[in-house]
Design a protein around this motif. Structure first.
Motif, mmCIF file in Angstrom:
data_model
loop_
_atom_site.group_PDB
_atom_site.id
_atom_site.type_symbol
_atom_site.label_atom_id
_atom_site.label_comp_id
_atom_site.label_asym_id
_atom_site.label_seq_id
_atom_site.Cartn_x
_atom_site.Cartn_y
_atom_site.Cartn_z
ATOM 1 N N ASN A 17 39.747 10.219 -42.973
ATOM 2 C CA ASN A 17 39.926 8.697 -42.379
ATOM 3 C C ASN A 17 38.933 7.950 -42.461
ATOM 4 O OD1 ASN A 17 40.314 6.800 -40.916
ATOM 5 N ND2 ASN A 17 41.698 7.659 -39.533
ATOM 6 N N PRO A 18 39.204 6.710 -43.178
ATOM 7 C CA PRO A 18 38.367 5.694 -44.334
ATOM 8 C C PRO A 18 37.436 5.228 -43.068
ATOM 9 C CG PRO A 18 40.064 5.385 -44.467
ATOM 10 C CD PRO A 18 40.515 6.236 -44.084
ATOM 11 N N TYR A 19 38.410 4.914 -41.868
ATOM 12 C CA TYR A 19 37.681 4.292 -40.784
ATOM 13 C C TYR A 19 36.342 5.255 -40.071
ATOM 14 C CZ TYR A 19 41.465 0.960 -41.002
ATOM 15 O OH TYR A 19 41.750 -0.604 -41.554
ATOM 16 N N LEU A 20 36.497 6.297 -40.270
ATOM 17 C CA LEU A 20 35.021 7.009 -39.693
ATOM 18 C C LEU A 20 33.860 7.609 -40.539
ATOM 19 C CD1 LEU A 20 36.895 7.704 -37.916
ATOM 20 C CD2 LEU A 20 36.481 10.017 -37.178
ATOM 21 N N ILE A 72 36.018 16.284 -35.282
ATOM 22 C CA ILE A 72 34.926 14.806 -36.128
ATOM 23 C C ILE A 72 34.943 15.383 -37.899
ATOM 24 C CG2 ILE A 72 32.963 14.621 -36.324
ATOM 25 C CD1 ILE A 72 32.720 14.601 -33.464
ATOM 26 N N ALA A 73 35.404 16.295 -37.694
ATOM 27 C CA ALA A 73 34.900 16.829 -39.505
ATOM 28 C C ALA A 73 35.791 16.740 -40.107
ATOM 29 C CB ALA A 73 34.167 18.636 -39.520
ATOM 30 N N VAL A 74 37.407 17.011 -39.787
ATOM 31 C CA VAL A 74 38.353 15.963 -40.908
ATOM 32 C C VAL A 74 38.151 14.551 -40.661
ATOM 33 C CG1 VAL A 74 40.754 16.648 -40.756
ATOM 34 C CG2 VAL A 74 39.680 18.575 -40.180
ATOM 35 N N GLY A 75 38.139 14.072 -39.532
ATOM 36 C CA GLY A 75 38.459 12.770 -39.188
ATOM 37 C C GLY A 75 37.386 12.262 -40.409
ATOM 38 N N VAL A 76 36.576 12.096 -40.407
ATOM 39 C CA VAL A 76 34.774 11.716 -41.354
ATOM 40 C C VAL A 76 35.349 12.272 -42.196
ATOM 41 C CG1 VAL A 76 32.605 12.179 -41.574
ATOM 42 C CG2 VAL A 76 33.775 12.010 -39.386
ATOM 43 N N LYS A 77 36.226 12.781 -42.810
ATOM 44 C CA LYS A 77 37.067 13.427 -44.459
ATOM 45 C C LYS A 77 37.726 12.383 -44.646
ATOM 46 C CE LYS A 77 37.296 17.236 -47.604
ATOM 47 N NZ LYS A 77 38.205 18.761 -47.617
ATOM 48 N N THR A 98 45.762 15.017 -35.974
ATOM 49 C CA THR A 98 44.231 15.770 -36.379
ATOM 50 C C THR A 98 43.730 16.549 -35.267
ATOM 51 O OG1 THR A 98 44.008 13.859 -38.082
ATOM 52 C CG2 THR A 98 41.907 15.258 -36.750
ATOM 53 N N PRO A 99 44.167 15.358 -33.648
ATOM 54 C CA PRO A 99 43.667 16.318 -33.144
ATOM 55 C C PRO A 99 44.098 16.778 -32.299
ATOM 56 C CG PRO A 99 43.749 14.339 -32.945
ATOM 57 C CD PRO A 99 43.841 14.003 -33.439
ATOM 58 N N LEU A 100 46.261 17.361 -33.088
ATOM 59 C CA LEU A 100 46.840 18.438 -32.584
ATOM 60 C C LEU A 100 46.425 19.379 -33.270
ATOM 61 C CD1 LEU A 100 48.960 19.486 -31.664
ATOM 62 C CD2 LEU A 100 50.302 18.423 -33.490
ATOM 63 N N ILE A 101 45.854 19.674 -34.564
ATOM 64 C CA ILE A 101 45.592 20.587 -35.475
ATOM 65 C C ILE A 101 44.462 21.623 -34.388
ATOM 66 C CG2 ILE A 101 44.500 21.277 -37.303
ATOM 67 C CD1 ILE A 101 45.868 19.200 -38.597
ATOM 68 N N PHE A 102 43.742 20.684 -34.348
ATOM 69 C CA PHE A 102 42.307 21.650 -33.602
ATOM 70 C C PHE A 102 42.586 22.067 -31.633
ATOM 71 C CE2 PHE A 102 41.134 19.192 -37.696
ATOM 72 C CZ PHE A 102 40.175 20.504 -37.865
ATOM 73 N N LEU A 103 43.515 21.364 -31.096
ATOM 74 C CA LEU A 103 43.810 22.172 -30.036
ATOM 75 C C LEU A 103 44.977 23.368 -30.053
ATOM 76 C CD1 LEU A 103 44.790 19.119 -27.976
ATOM 77 C CD2 LEU A 103 43.109 20.476 -27.361
ATOM 78 N N LYS A 149 44.650 3.664 -46.443
ATOM 79 C CA LYS A 149 45.025 3.933 -44.646
ATOM 80 C C LYS A 149 46.112 5.576 -44.576
ATOM 81 C CE LYS A 149 44.212 -0.579 -43.624
ATOM 82 N NZ LYS A 149 45.116 -1.846 -43.750
ATOM 83 N N LYS A 150 46.387 6.585 -45.415
ATOM 84 C CA LYS A 150 47.319 7.592 -45.171
ATOM 85 C C LYS A 150 46.878 8.341 -44.180
ATOM 86 C CE LYS A 150 47.961 11.561 -47.797
ATOM 87 N NZ LYS A 150 47.594 12.995 -48.637
ATOM 88 N N TYR A 151 45.840 8.512 -43.442
ATOM 89 C CA TYR A 151 45.710 8.547 -42.295
ATOM 90 C C TYR A 151 45.343 7.764 -41.005
ATOM 91 C CZ TYR A 151 45.455 13.311 -45.080
ATOM 92 O OH TYR A 151 44.940 13.899 -46.339
ATOM 93 N N VAL A 152 46.025 6.769 -41.172
ATOM 94 C CA VAL A 152 46.144 5.616 -40.024
ATOM 95 C C VAL A 152 47.750 5.474 -40.494
ATOM 96 C CG1 VAL A 152 44.407 4.906 -40.352
ATOM 97 C CG2 VAL A 152 46.093 3.708 -41.362
ATOM 98 N N THR A 153 48.218 4.912 -38.578
ATOM 99 C CA THR A 153 49.769 4.492 -38.757
ATOM 100 C C THR A 153 49.738 2.796 -38.308
ATOM 101 O OG1 THR A 153 50.380 6.786 -38.442
ATOM 102 C CG2 THR A 153 51.649 5.214 -37.867
ATOM 103 N N ASP A 154 50.193 1.860 -38.897
ATOM 104 C CA ASP A 154 50.768 0.617 -38.699
ATOM 105 C C ASP A 154 51.880 0.738 -37.908
ATOM 106 O OD1 ASP A 154 50.828 -1.928 -38.247
ATOM 107 O OD2 ASP A 154 50.707 -2.568 -40.797
ATOM 108 N N MET A 155 51.121 0.217 -36.702
ATOM 109 C CA MET A 155 52.701 -0.033 -35.260
ATOM 110 C C MET A 155 53.137 -1.348 -35.033
ATOM 111 S SD MET A 155 51.110 3.184 -33.280
ATOM 112 C CE MET A 155 53.159 3.540 -32.351
ATOM 113 N N THR A 156 52.756 -1.990 -36.146
ATOM 114 C CA THR A 156 53.385 -3.409 -35.867
ATOM 115 C C THR A 156 54.384 -4.183 -36.888
ATOM 116 O OG1 THR A 156 51.629 -4.814 -37.853
ATOM 117 C CG2 THR A 156 50.507 -4.235 -35.549
#
Length: 452
Positions: free
Chosen positions: A220-223, A213-218, A167-172, A3-10
């Motif tokens: 993020n395990p949830y994609l 999409i490309a980076v997210g799929v590569k 990730t969305p920031l980088i491509f924006l 879960k390196k590319y997710v954040t647990d905010m709980t």
């Protein structure tokens, strides 16, 4: 599952998590607004006398069509954040898989409708004849590519629901640079006017979507989903619709109210249209910290609601209000000191600068209420309070149409009622969001999204 590319905010400090999530969101939103700024400044200076008012007259309509897709993306995001917080990893993947179908259907439908009905919509808005050709061309190009916006919005909603705002920031950032370069080439170099600005924006948005999409799929395990996850699940589709449609209608109603107010603005002529367009672009920038914080609060609330930590939801929301108050005070000072200079970036028209400067000073007094809307709307959306989303949209419609009608009838108010209408609408909407939060009805909405 990594879960390196997710954040647990709980877990962890609420305000620190919110700020950490908000900063990349804010930077991304600011770069996204540079799309609009680049279009507005370059078209205003080099796109002919009617380029700027033409883009301004289409802005509210663009938002109307985009908002319907944004609502569906938000509905999917709510489901993902809550089920992620509840630890249902496989179900999250199924939601991601079904989001593909939702995006294609909603995006293509809105694209077709917007192109077919472009002229009737602009006619109903009383778009001045001298601006009609440019406005029609710009609308058909930009709105016709709504399916691309839907795709980018959906992947962004999914990543942010999982706590990835980077990730969305980088491509924006990449897309923003491309957009500005293409604006200069098409509008200034090739003299393509509003068509060049529209094509530059669409191409840039496409780059942001494909890259995310490309980076997210590569990464993020949830994609990283299989055919089984992409299989249509009627339960997921049903929940997405029940959550997304009220949010889409909320956005559509807000957009409709903006279209109605734009019609009033158009009646005052091209100088007021140019001034209102410029102030609108500036206020879009001002809203970015609020919007970014609101998205952070939505993800925070969704994850913690899924984890059944409702006290943490309330604490994070209340602490966010302090950030809103600080930023609002700062922006009031900026607008009162530099409003004329800021408007001057958008147009050389001295009358438009004079009108726009005063308009900014009027609306800046209501920025705190605008911030409250984003924080509490984000929180209520995050916990799935879909009923209030629709109520919230209705409040904005009643506010903009009602205040515009009343203020325009008061002697001495005249065109300034356009800006007072926005401010007063923010006030009643913000107060309505706070009241909904304090009543606590949102706590009863959670069982529909997550089976504890």
């Amino acid at each position: 599952m990594g879960k390196k590319y997710v954040t647990d905010m709980t877990k962890g400090n609420e305000i620190a998590l919110l700020i950490k999530f908000t900063i990349p969101m804010l930077l991304g939103n600011l770069f996204q607004q540079f799309y609009n700024l680049a279009d507005t400044i370059i078209v205003g200076q080099f796109g002919g006398p009617y380029g700027l008012p033409a883009i301004g007259s289409v802005g509210s309509v663009n938002f109307l069509f985009f908002s319907l897709c944004m609502g569906m993306g938000a509905g999917v995001g709510i489901m993902i954040s809550q089920n992620f917080g509840a630890g249902k990893d496989e179900y999250v993947k199924k939601i991601v898989g079904n989001a593909i179908t939702i995006t294609l259907v909603a995006g293509i439908l809105m694209s077709v409708i917007s192109v077919v009905f472009a002229r009737p919509i602009l006619t109903v808005m009383d778009t001045p004849k001298e601006c009609m050709d440019d406005a029609l061309l710009y609308m058909r190009i930009v709105c016709g590519a709504t399916f691309l916006v839907a795709g980018y919005n959906m992947i962004s909603s999914i990543l942010r629901a999982l706590g990835d705002s980077k990730t969305p920031l980088i491509f924006l950032v990449v897309a923003c640079v491309i957009n500005i370069v293409l604006d200069l080439v098409t509008v200034v170099g090739l003299h393509m006017g509003v068509a060049g600005a529209a094509l530059a924006t669409i191409f840039s948005q496409t780059i942001a979507m494909i890259g995310s999409i490309a980076v997210g799929v590569k990464r993020n395990p949830y994609l990283q989903i299989s055919a089984n996850h992409r299989k249509i699940d009627t339960d997921i589709i049903d929940k997405s619709i029940r959550l997304g449609i009220p949010l889409a209608l909320q956005n559509a109603l807000i957009a409709f109210s903006c279209v109605a107010l734009q019609r009033v603005v158009n009646s005052f002529g091209s100088n007021v249209m140019a001034a209102y367009t410029a102030t609108g672009r500036i206020e879009q920038l001002v809203q970015q910290p609020f919007g970014s914080l609101g998205t952070a609060v939505s993800t925070f609330a969704g994850q913690n609601a899924g984890a059944k930590k409702l006290d943490r939801v309330k604490s994070g929301c209340k602490k966010s209000v302090l950030l809103v108050a600080i930023f609002s005070g700062l922006m009031i000072a900026v607008m009162y000191l530099f409003s004329a200079n800021i408007i001057g970036f958008f147009t050389p028209n001295e009358e438009a600068i004079r009108i726009g400067a005063r308009g900014l000073r009027i609306t800046s007094c209501f920025y705190f209420f605008l911030g409250l809307i984003y924080v509490f709307r984000g929180m209520l959306n995050g916990v799935g309070d879909a009923a209030f989303a629709l109520i919230n949209g209705i409040i904005e419609v009643v506010g903009r149409i009602g205040f515009a009608t009343v203020l325009m009838a008061i002697p001495g108010v005249g065109l300034w009622g356009c800006w007072y209408t926005n401010g007063l609408t923010w006030a009643i909407t913000g107060i309505g969001c706070v009241i909904r939060f304090m009543k606590g009805k949102w706590k009863k909405k959670l069982a529909m999204q997550v089976d504890y």
